[in-house]
Every structure is written in structure tokens, then in C-alpha cells.
Write a protein that holds these residues in place. Structure first.
Motif, short mmCIF file in Angstrom:
data_model
loop_
_atom_site.label_atom_id
_atom_site.label_comp_id
_atom_site.label_asym_id
_atom_site.label_seq_id
_atom_site.Cartn_x
_atom_site.Cartn_y
_atom_site.Cartn_z
N UNK A 119 0.74 -1.27 -0.06
CA UNK A 119 -0.02 -0.09 0.11
C UNK A 119 0.79 1.36 -0.17
N UNK A 120 2.03 1.36 0.83
CA UNK A 120 2.99 2.34 0.80
C UNK A 120 3.53 2.74 -0.48
N UNK A 121 3.93 1.55 -1.09
CA UNK A 121 4.58 1.74 -2.44
C UNK A 121 3.64 2.10 -3.65
N UNK A 122 2.48 1.74 -3.56
CA UNK A 122 1.32 2.27 -4.27
C UNK A 122 0.84 3.81 -4.10
N UNK A 127 1.22 9.28 -5.97
CA UNK A 127 1.71 10.52 -5.70
C UNK A 127 2.68 10.94 -7.01
N UNK A 128 3.47 10.18 -7.19
CA UNK A 128 4.56 10.66 -8.47
C UNK A 128 4.05 10.65 -9.83
N UNK A 205 6.78 -2.86 -8.77
CA UNK A 205 7.04 -4.32 -8.90
C UNK A 205 6.70 -5.53 -7.87
N UNK A 206 6.91 -6.72 -8.36
CA UNK A 206 6.27 -7.54 -7.06
C UNK A 206 6.84 -7.50 -5.93
#
Length: 246
Positions: A119-122, A127-128, A205-206
Motif C-alpha cells: 500500500x505504501x509503495x502504491x 503521488x509520483x 514491482x512484485x
């Protein structure tokens, strides 16, 4: 067809390849669209606050800040990772739509978030994508306006101006530099799209859990193939033995 072949041949000639190659690749334009779509949410929010006309520099910054809580909240929904991953696979990486043959795995996951790390990476990716989309939308608007201003000056339209260019004269000579802003824009979009593709591999990425699951699935497939191969080998060996004995 002949025109396309000539353009491809021109792109393959030494120093011209770096400039004209992005113009001939469909993936340049799919990446462009992917980045522009990322600016949709902040522009919609800007219609509510602070607006889109007559903004001060501080209010312009708010356009990219106000939607942040909404975007981060959406990133907490597990299915958002799948949606972003599918979009990235389709629009950011070369494929049949780009006339580029490649069997390379894009390295982007298309499954829902399974952990808070996902969730944090998503959230970081969304945002990016939003901020880059705003920059690309601004640059696209200004450079295309520059090109239209030069064309307008060439046809006699008085006093056309943009953020980067002020045209006060008239004359056909203004038509000569008109393609330059468009070429600069395409090169900018190609570079930004390549960077977004790299960011997608890193942020979408996975995860380690997904890689382990994929490795286990691959191992099971190999074991099943080996088992089938052994059974086939034993069956054929038995049949050949009977044939020889007969």
C-alpha cells in the motif's frame, strides 16, 4: 507505407536517430497519455479550490498539494494496486502497440495489495504519477502554445504570447522555428516516460511474498513436467522392451 519507410530509414541514420526515433514509436504517445491521465484528479480538485484562472504562484502549488490526502486514501484500497499495475503494463512498456518485439517481463505486479508495504509503495507511485502528470501537462500546454503562436505570427496574427515566448511581430519567417517546440516536447515526453517506466518497476514491482509465490508455482510446474516426462519415459521403455522381445 513509403513515407513510413523513409522516416524509419531517416531515424536510423547516425545523429538523427536520437532525435526522430521517439516520433516513430507508439509507446512514446501511450506513455504521454498515461502521464496526462495522472493530472486528471488534481485538475478536478482545482476546480473546487483554488481554481484554474488568475492564480498566484502559491495557489499554483496548491493544485499539486490539495489532492494528496485523497490520492493516499485511494492507495490504501487493495484493488488500486492492480488497477495501476494493469495501466502501467499496457501504456508504459513496449509491446505490439509500439511495434517493438520483446519477451521481457515488464516487472510490474497486477495483483491487489497484500501488505502495508504494498500500500505504501502504491501510494508513492500514485503521488509520483500525479505530480509528474501535472508537470507534463504544463509543459505540453506551454510548448504547444509556443508552436501555435509562431504559426499564428507567420499567418499575421498579432501579439501572441505564452509563459516562455512573446511574439509581437508578423511574417512567414516565424513558421521556420514552429516545429522546434513540438520536437522539444516529444523528446521531453520520451525522457519522462522512460523515467516513469523505471519508477513503475520499482514501486509497482512484485513484493518478496509475490516472488516467493511465483517461484513456488514455477517449481511445482517443473516438478509436474518431470513427473510426466518420467512416466512417458517408462511407458516408452516398456513398449520398446515388449517390441524387442516379440
Amino acid at each position: 507505407m513509403r513515407g513510413r519507410r523513409r522516416l524509419r530509414a531517416l531515424c536510423q541514420d547516425g545523429g538523427m536517430s536520437g532525435l526522430l526515433l521517439p516520433l516513430t514509436r507508439a509507446v512514446t504517445y501511450t506513455r504521454w497519455l498515461h502521464m496526462l491521465v495522472g493530472a486528471f484528479v488534481p485538475f478536478v480538485c482545482a476546480l473546487v479550490h483554488p481554481g484554474l484562472v488568475g492564480l498566484s504562484p502559491g495557489e499554483r502549488v496548491l493544485i499539486g498539494v490539495v489532492p494528496l490526502p485523497l490520492v493516499l486514501a485511494a492507495a490504501m484500497v487493495p484493488s488500486m494496486r492492480r488497477a495501476e499495475g494493469l495501466q502501467a503494463r499496457l501504456m508504459l512498456f513496449p509491446g505490439p502497440h509500439a511495434r517493438v518485439r520483446t519477451d521481457e517481463d515488464p516487472g510490474v505486479s497486477a495483483v491487489p495489495s497484500a501488505s502495508w508495504s504494498d500500500r505504501a509503495r502504491t501510494g508513492a507511485w500514485m503521488v509520483l504519477r500525479m505530480e509528474v502528470g501535472l508537470v507534463v501537462a504544463l509543459v505540453s500546454n506551454e510548448l504547444l502554445a509556443c508552436a501555435l503562436s509562431l504559426v499564428g505570427a507567420a499567418f499575421g496574427t498579432p501579439k501572441a504570447s505564452t509563459l516562455f515566448l512573446h511574439v509581437s511581430g508578423r511574417g512567414w519567417a516565424y513558421a521556420l522555428p514552429a516545429p522546434v517546440p513540438v520536437l522539444v516536447l516529444i523528446l521531453f515526453v520520451a525522457g519522462a516516460g522512460a523515467l516513469m517506466a523505471r519508477a513503475a518497476r520499482r514501486l509497482l514491482g512484485p513484493s518478496l511474498k509475490e516472488r516467493l509465490a511465483a517461484l513456488e508455482q514455477r517449481t511445482e510446474q517443473l516438478l509436474e513436467r518431470n513427473h510426466i516426462a518420467r512416466e512417458l519415459h517408462d511407458s516408452l521403455g516398456h513398449a520398446l522392451t515388449l517390441a524387442v522381445m516379440r
